[in-house]
Design an enzyme around this catalytic site. Structure first.
Site, PDB file in Angstrom:
ATOM      1  N   LYS A 180      74.309 148.281  70.635  1.00 48.13           N
ATOM      2  CA  LYS A 180      74.899 147.058  70.813  1.00 48.13           C
ATOM      3  C   LYS A 180      73.535 145.658  71.062  1.00 48.13           C
ATOM      4  CE  LYS A 180      79.333 146.346  71.497  1.00 48.13           C
ATOM      5  NZ  LYS A 180      80.411 146.589  72.732  1.00 48.13           N
ATOM      6  N   GLY A 188      71.370 153.531  81.227  1.00 48.97           N
ATOM      7  CA  GLY A 188      71.941 154.758  81.639  1.00 48.97           C
ATOM      8  C   GLY A 188      71.479 155.997  80.217  1.00 48.97           C
ATOM      9  N   ARG A 248      71.202 160.284  92.118  1.00 51.98           N
ATOM     10  CA  ARG A 248      71.118 159.295  92.350  1.00 51.98           C
ATOM     11  C   ARG A 248      71.977 159.820  94.286  1.00 51.98           C
ATOM     12  NH1 ARG A 248      76.623 155.549  89.155  1.00 51.98           N
ATOM     13  NH2 ARG A 248      74.518 153.996  88.350  1.00 51.98           N
ATOM     14  N   GLY A 260      74.444 149.666  84.136  1.00 53.97           N
ATOM     15  CA  GLY A 260      74.700 148.201  83.995  1.00 53.97           C
ATOM     16  C   GLY A 260      73.802 146.761  85.405  1.00 53.97           C
TER      17      GLY A 260
HETATM   18  P1  ADP Z   1      71.400 152.369  77.817  1.00 57.54           P
HETATM   19  O1  ADP Z   1      72.685 152.718  77.685  1.00 57.54           O
HETATM   20  O2  ADP Z   1      70.298 153.049  77.783  1.00 57.54           O
HETATM   21  O3  ADP Z   1      71.603 150.568  78.062  1.00 57.54           O
HETATM   22  P2  ADP Z   1      72.837 152.056  75.053  1.00 57.54           P
HETATM   23  O4  ADP Z   1      73.997 151.851  76.284  1.00 57.54           O
HETATM   24  O5  ADP Z   1      72.968 149.795  75.220  1.00 57.54           O
HETATM   25  O6  ADP Z   1      71.561 151.945  75.761  1.00 57.54           O
HETATM   26  O7  ADP Z   1      73.150 152.457  73.921  1.00 57.54           O
HETATM   27  C1  ADP Z   1      73.118 153.640  73.825  1.00 57.54           C
HETATM   28  C2  ADP Z   1      73.052 154.373  72.783  1.00 57.54           C
HETATM   29  O8  ADP Z   1      73.032 153.695  71.236  1.00 57.54           O
HETATM   30  C3  ADP Z   1      73.264 156.087  72.535  1.00 57.54           C
HETATM   31  O9  ADP Z   1      74.736 156.671  72.448  1.00 57.54           O
HETATM   32  C4  ADP Z   1      72.667 155.775  70.597  1.00 57.54           C
HETATM   33  O10 ADP Z   1      73.068 157.561  70.524  1.00 57.54           O
HETATM   34  C5  ADP Z   1      72.947 154.464  69.665  1.00 57.54           C
HETATM   35  N1  ADP Z   1      72.107 154.425  69.277  1.00 57.54           N
HETATM   36  C6  ADP Z   1      71.190 153.716  69.427  1.00 57.54           C
HETATM   37  N2  ADP Z   1      70.561 153.829  67.668  1.00 57.54           N
HETATM   38  C7  ADP Z   1      71.684 153.776  67.019  1.00 57.54           C
HETATM   39  C8  ADP Z   1      72.016 153.523  65.758  1.00 57.54           C
HETATM   40  N3  ADP Z   1      70.798 153.649  64.805  1.00 57.54           N
HETATM   41  N4  ADP Z   1      73.080 154.158  65.508  1.00 57.54           N
HETATM   42  C9  ADP Z   1      73.987 154.068  65.869  1.00 57.54           C
HETATM   43  N5  ADP Z   1      73.910 154.584  67.689  1.00 57.54           N
HETATM   44  C10 ADP Z   1      72.560 154.166  67.855  1.00 57.54           C
HETATM   45 MG    MG Z   2      74.460 152.483  77.708  1.00 61.44          MG
END
Ligand code: ADP
Ligand code: MG
Length: 399
Positions: A200, A356, A36, A379
């Protein structure tokens, strides 16, 4: 409508108040990822190289908002910035509202960094009196804090409002982020594939619905895939599903039948008996997951299926890892998808990584520079993918 940028102004001799996002991760007194700060350099350099005075303001972490807390001081970011610029960065004191004298003493081409804005509760509250004090430091306002653009904090909204009548423009980072996360996606070169994963379903539903009408294919992996598979009546064992989102998943699967878009879900799964890196029994299952096991990564057949689709794409947006990539037994899915996206990019596709953890994953696999764009916003990038407008950007001057 496109926004005016700092490139179109002459900052010579002027005080340019720049909202940056130096909210960088710090562990044991060290910055673990300075992206950043590096991404803000073009804007800062463009100001000081043309004889402007750059007054930078940012937040860092989540302090109480009742005054200075050493743990959340921006001094560490100021030191890193000074190294990257190869010149001193002034750091007046521990109170961002008490810098008028330091700003007045600045010479052309100098850089000053205010202390953490969130040491005042007024920042999160969007307080106009607080904003007026900050606004008084600048002749020009620049928003280059993409990671904070979705927030209505004082420095993002009330400060530029208080500077009405003065130039209020985007920095180069915000310009670049909007170009990729909004303009490219508004008219994507086809085939357009959206890859969604992560923890999620509820986090990503709005993005799925916004992007469905534009996308040719939506690839779903990560924990969110299991809510979709459960909605289709598959056995998902103890995978992390959100039962209250099953109706949403069903609705999206039905929409898929009505629209031209195709949803691709995992066909095999790397599973474990425990949510742990090594202590569980790890097994790969096709289609249905055995009771007592949870899906922690997409399996090898799915990796191939997703990679084949991605290879044909001309625009790719990726938000959310395919599995628990932080743990090596479950990192393959994310790594293979990242590789396939890198390959597609080499063959001319535009690839955009938001989120992130997704950004951390491509950094971990050394593929960040093989992507067209890796967003600095978590976000903020997700909200852009949902098609939301940001007040902090809307109120800037049109180009
Ligand atoms: P981003 O930050 O890229 O938007 P998220 O915050 O939505 O991504 O999700 C990231 C997290 O999801 C990671 O820490 C990863 O460990 C978790 N994750 C991915 N697949 C699974 C799974 N099958 N079961 C539990 N956690 C998961
Ligand atoms: Mg995340």
């Amino acid at each position: 409508m496109s926004k005016k940028t700092i490139a179109s102004l002459n900052p010579s001799g002027l005080r340019v108040l720049v909202r940056v996002d130096f909210n960088v991760p710090v562990e044991n007194g060290q910055i673990t990822d300075d992206r950043r700060i590096r991404e803000a350099l073009p804007t800062i350099k463009s100001i000081i190289d043309r004889g402007g005075k750059a007054i930078l303001m940012s937040h860092m972490g989540r302090p109480e908002g009742t005054g200075f807390e050493a743990e959340f001081s921006l001094t560490i970011a100021g030191e890193r910035l000074s190294q990257l610029l190869g010149k001193p960065v002034a750091f007046p004191n521990h109170d961002c509202t008490d810098a008028a004298a330091a700003v007045a003493a600045m010479k052309n081409g100098e850089v000053l960094l205010l202390e953490n804005l969130r040491f005042h509760k007024a920042e999160k509250k969007g307080d106009p009196a607080f904003a007026a004090k900050l606004a008084a430091y600048g002749d020009i306002y620049v928003n280059d804090a993409f990671g904070t653009c979705h927030r209505p904090d004082a420095s993002m909204v009330a400060v530029p409002k208080a500077m009405a009548g003065k130039p209020r423009v985007c920095g180069f980072l915000v310009e670049k982020e909007i170009k990729f996360l909004s303009a490219t996606i508004a008219n994507p070169v086809k085939p357009f594939i959206v890859v969604l994963g992560g923890a999620k379903v509820s986090d990503k539903l709005a993005a799925v619905e916004h992007l469905m009408p534009k996308a040719d294919q939506i690839i779903i992996g990560g924990a969110m895939a299991y809510t979709f598979l459960a909605a289709m009546g598959k056995n998902v064992g103890t995978s992390k599903i959100e039962s209250d989102r099953i109706p949403d998943a069903t609705r999206i699967i039905d929409l898929d039948k009505k629209m031209k878009v195709e949803i691709l879900l995992p066909v095999d799964h790397v599973c474990s008996t425990q949510f742990a890196e090594r202590s569980g029994d790890i097994e790969v299952f096709d289609n249905e997951i055995k009771d007592g096991f949870m899906g922690l990564d997409i399996g090898p057949k799915t990796q191939t299926k997703f990679a084949l689709a991605l290879r044909k794409a001309k625009t790719i947006v990726w938000n959310g890892p395919m599995g628990v990539f932080e743990w090596s037994p479950f990192s393959q899915g994310t790594q293979q998808v990242a590789k396939a996206i890198a390959e597609a990019t080499k063959n001319g596709a535009t690839s955009i990584v938001g989120g992130g953890d997704s950004a951390a994953a491509v950094e971990k696999f050394n593929l960040a520079d093989k992507m067209s764009h890796v967003s600095t916003g978590g976000g903020a990038s997700l909200e852009m993918l949902e098609g939301k407008k940001f007040e902090s950007v809307e109120l800037l001057d049109n180009g």
